[in-house]
Design an enzyme around this catalytic site. Sequence first.
Site, PDB file in Angstrom:
ATOM      1  N   CYS A1138       0.801  -1.194  -0.033  1.00 49.14           N
ATOM      2  CA  CYS A1138      -0.014  -0.066   0.033  1.00 49.14           C
ATOM      3  C   CYS A1138       0.834   1.189   0.070  1.00 49.14           C
ATOM      4  CB  CYS A1138      -1.039  -0.006   1.278  1.00 49.14           C
ATOM      5  SG  CYS A1138      -2.336   1.063   0.904  1.00 49.14           S
ATOM      6  N   HIS A1263      -3.716  -5.709   0.962  1.00 49.72           N
ATOM      7  CA  HIS A1263      -3.080  -5.772   2.336  1.00 49.72           C
ATOM      8  C   HIS A1263      -3.099  -7.259   2.675  1.00 49.72           C
ATOM      9  CE1 HIS A1263      -2.501  -1.701   3.596  1.00 49.72           C
ATOM     10  NE2 HIS A1263      -3.783  -1.363   2.754  1.00 49.72           N
ATOM     11  N   GLU A1265      -1.252  -8.561   4.908  1.00 47.75           N
ATOM     12  CA  GLU A1265      -1.028  -8.656   6.412  1.00 47.75           C
ATOM     13  C   GLU A1265      -2.060  -8.314   7.284  1.00 47.75           C
ATOM     14  OE1 GLU A1265      -1.079  -4.098   5.262  1.00 47.75           O
ATOM     15  OE2 GLU A1265      -0.779  -6.192   4.337  1.00 47.75           O
TER      16      GLU A1265
END
Length: 1298
Positions: A1138, A1263, A1265
Amino acid sequence: MLILRGAPALSAFRHSKLLEQLSQKVPAVSGLYAEFAHFAEVTGVLTGDEQQVLARLLKYGPSVPVQEPTGRLFLVLPRFGTISPWSSKASDIARNCGLSKIQRLERGIAFYVAGQFSETEAQQIADVLHDRMTQIVLANLEQAAGLFSHAEPKPLTAIDILGGGRAALEKANVELGLALAEDEIDYLVNAFNGLKRNPHDIELMMFAQANSEHCRHKIFNASWDIDGESQEKSLFGMIKNTYQMHSEGVLSAYKDNASVIVGNVAGRFFPDPETRQYGAVQEPVHILMKVETHNHPTAIAPFPGASTGSGGEIRDEGATGRGAKPKAGLTGFTVSNLQIPGFEQPWEVPYGKPERIVNALDIMIEGPLGGAAFNNEFGRPALTGYFRTFEQSITTPHGDEVRGYHKPIMLAGGMGNIREEHVKKGEIVVGSKLVVLGGPAMLIGLGGGAASSMATGTSSADLDFASVQRENPEMERRCQEVIDRCWQLGDKNPISFIHDVGAGGLSNAFPELVNDGDRGGRFELRNIPNDEPGMAPHEIWSNESQERYVLAVGPADFERFKAICERERCPFAVVGEATAEPQLTVTDSHFGNNPVDMPLEVLLGKAPRMHRSVVREAELGDDFDPSNLDIGESIERVLHHPAVASKSFLITIGDRTITGLVARDQMVGPWQVPVADVAVTATSFDVYTGEAMAMGERTPLALLDAPASGRMAIGETITNIAASRINKLSDIKLSANWMSAAGHPGEDARLYDTVKAVGMELCPELGITIPVGKDSMSMATRWNDNGEDKTVTSPMSLIVTGFAPVADIRQTLTPELRMDKGTTDLILIDLGRGQNRMGASILAQVHGKLGKQAPDVDDAEDLKAFFAVIQGLNADGHLLAYHDRSDGGLLTSVMEMAFAGHCGLSLNLDSVAESSAEIAAILFNEELGAVIQVRQDATPDILAQFSAAGLGDCVSVIGQPINNGQINITFNGDTVFEGQRRLLQRQWAETSYQIQRLRDNADCAEQEFDALLEEDNPGLSVKLSYDVNQDIAAPYIKKGIRPQVAVLREQGVNGQVEMAAAFDRAGFNAIDVHMSDILAGRVDLNEFKGLVACGGFSYGDVLGAGEGWAKSALFNSRARDAFQGFFERNDSFTLGVCNGCQMMSNLHELIPGSEFWPHFVRNRSEQFEARVAMVQVQESNSIFLQGMAGSRMPIAIAHGEGHAEFESEEALLEADLSGCVAMRFVDNHGKVTEAYPANPNGSPRGITGLTSRDGRVTIMMPHPERVFRAVQNSWRSEDWNEDAPWMRMFRNARVWVN
């Protein structure tokens, strides 16, 4: 001063929108061009190299062709004498890049407007182009030199009450907008006569803010007579009664910035303060709860009003105890009728509004963007909320009056976590440093506390406008990082006392801080960081500049605190010190005087207690008979009503996955339909416990029965939060937000009776506590319309939010009907027990009626039994779907369930209706209740469980979900209604679409709306080339060797903790590294195998998303050498996600084999996009994605600038053929797509992840994570156990290291 031209300031879409807006105001406008203009204040001549660096710094954003401007110049700049947040960040970046001769950078926009227009018209154009609170408009570029001229401070003013008596104070009261009551004026005259001196304006302003209704809650603390009878308790006393009856589970109530309730025990994950290595600390993780309103500012200027509303509530959480951490947010809006042009609804009757406030539609376009932008940039997910419109003429004993929300409700709330040892404030020792942490003082938000305590329309328009603050969320993020470093020190936390700076600015915060700590304080005015040196003392002391906290730090702890602030690059200043005697002294070294010198008890002491003497007034209502209404037309009207319609336009603009701790957001199921009843977060990354929050509000009911509206708000909160797995009803704690037009006939008594119904009766009966709340007592708008006096008054409004610890986040129920579970039944639980009261229902409203009788909570025992049975059935796995009944009634509940399940319905009303005349009332009444989906073979047992709990008369089987996409309702063998699910879902989505079309790129809005017509959309799905439940890193983890990965952040980055958690779980030691560590040489990247640049808003996206961060690495010799050395090592790996992806793409000149990488620019929708998107992993060398090629699965995305912009078509083709594209967006059929919203940013060929040629460096906008655990996913496959598919990516890195 240097002047440097910048890139065009508007995209094609924004350009045409603004041109249309200008030509509506001034028809003579024929053309528009806008570009950024940069101005640099320099201390010497820049060398050729320095000029080159500056030119590269100021080249940012998308590549748009530059034009030669024509037309009249309107140069919009920050107000002279101020320093904008953009300037302070850009100047920081320039200094980090070694440009030491640059004192300051500032930016404006040069608008060139073509056409022949008069000076009056030019003024109208200027009004559209700038925000008069923070900007000015000039006619040529050279005039911008005024940006860098330094104003002289204005002096103090004394008010002569010794000579002029009370009259002098009355005059100052009006001129300064103090809103002092008569008895307060008497109090002050006496106090200063006693001190034998005249007060200064700074002291009066401070007194007015500290003692405003906004800060002191005078009405809630008042004594009461109603109908001549003295009442025993104050409003606040009755709320506190809930705590006196049931205090268990509450750790802090009524005395801090937020309330604290008992949470679960978990491994709290954060970096060790000494080693900076992330790890889990097992401890109780207690829950903060807080809900604020920011109504007045949102009416005047919706974007900054809602934005600073969210920011203020976040600060309240962070400033609880000795420092805490905000976790998840909510937002709510109530406004008058929208009257969307071209989509006006039959019940919307235009009534007008005053000039000074914004109309309801513009509030709903700008306000939610403001609230979302602050939460997004701060890094807090927004997980629930509500939106209601109401504006209607009603009959009262005094004649007809318009009730509605011209003064809107803007609600900002949330929950956070706090350590047990920090719940209580510490001791302020004499000599403690009194510190202001955060941004500088600016002349914004002056008198906000007093202004928001008046009915809209009773102060001057300029004062109204001056009382709105402006936001800088990236600064608040830095403050929170400082607070986080402090609480992470445990018993070594240097903060002994902390308050946020809100209404009244420092003039309220510092006195409150020392008074609460039983101390006095001595302050130096000129130590306050100040970006507007021309301010007078009262302006410096009382302005409401945002993103500030005041703290007491013991002398022995100060050096540690200072080091933390410097590492986080967070501004702070020691403004004063704590004294033993309770005296408040403010000195002014510039003028050599003492602007404030008074005992604290004069400021905060025994100001007179308010007494209210009021009478009750009858509610008349009107006749409403729904039995003859056309069901089809009624359904369309109800589905279009904003309280019922899809809230998608409010939801996709807000990040809902940041923190990696979100277990349930608003979007439900494979088709991501916004119908969730409850928001749920995980306590931490290692457990299945969590926290829930849900809302309830039924404000229009108050026009028929105010106490019923209060009871129903609590009832609805319970039926919403019941969707989460909560051990017992009393675990739920409530926040109550009260809004009323105090002084309006009948309203005070309605408020009193409702507080009594809730605080003395229903909550004690339920065993539930209200440990926190807020009141706003001036909910009326008055104006004169061509000689006619008009008023719009809000109903008495109670908004309730429930919070609770959750036993198992895997068991949260959703409204998604399951078609893969065999034959199932839908069961209605009707807590209204067949009364079907229609008063103030949406059906009544969409026909311009109110009705007579409001639904109500008739028996608390029913609600308790309902909650217990639902929890038991859920714990036993019997419930496939659950949805409460609320606005729009049963019909809306079941339709939303069908929309979420992408299926049809067959409903039969034989068991609930006795005649066809009752059908409309049965379908549309809004009595409390719920609909559950259960397996048909379990139905008899489930009905028996309800009967055993005393609810046998409340339950009926009403139908089944079906596979054919039709919604059919029958009674006695006759068809009552039939329609296609997809067309009904479009009706439900249309209000959201109409607003989205006006706000965002209309083409994107249309694509998303049209996608609802697709009957065979399979929804989100998973196709993996590997086993999700296999841990390939296990053999290496067993050996106990944990390679180090640097989790890199810059100021404004907010996604580091979940990134560290993912690498930690994969067998790495994750180390917290700040860019300031690299620039100062405190950290050597050679110690790390891996480097990961995290998501967020570095420098608040100033100088382009990720670009300021990248350039501070490129143009700082120490940082450049460190990064280049790391990238060139063959044994190193790098990930950028990002904001980290945007940053890495701008470092491509240092990264071998990345010459094909694009630049990431504004999304095609022109909007921040937060969605679950489908991606396909491509065949590439990426070390992170080995063995995953061909896999398709959902992933979280949340960004405003994710569109991959290649230098040319050839460059795109080359990148595509290079084997460096690692990931692409695909639609739900698995095809690579550029269509919105499957491709949320419009990137060509779906490209959203790339890798270097050798695969050691990978960048991606999505994303992984945030979704490495199964429970973190908004929708998940039942095949996943603990891990989600994206965990493989991190384990691949661990395997590669070996």
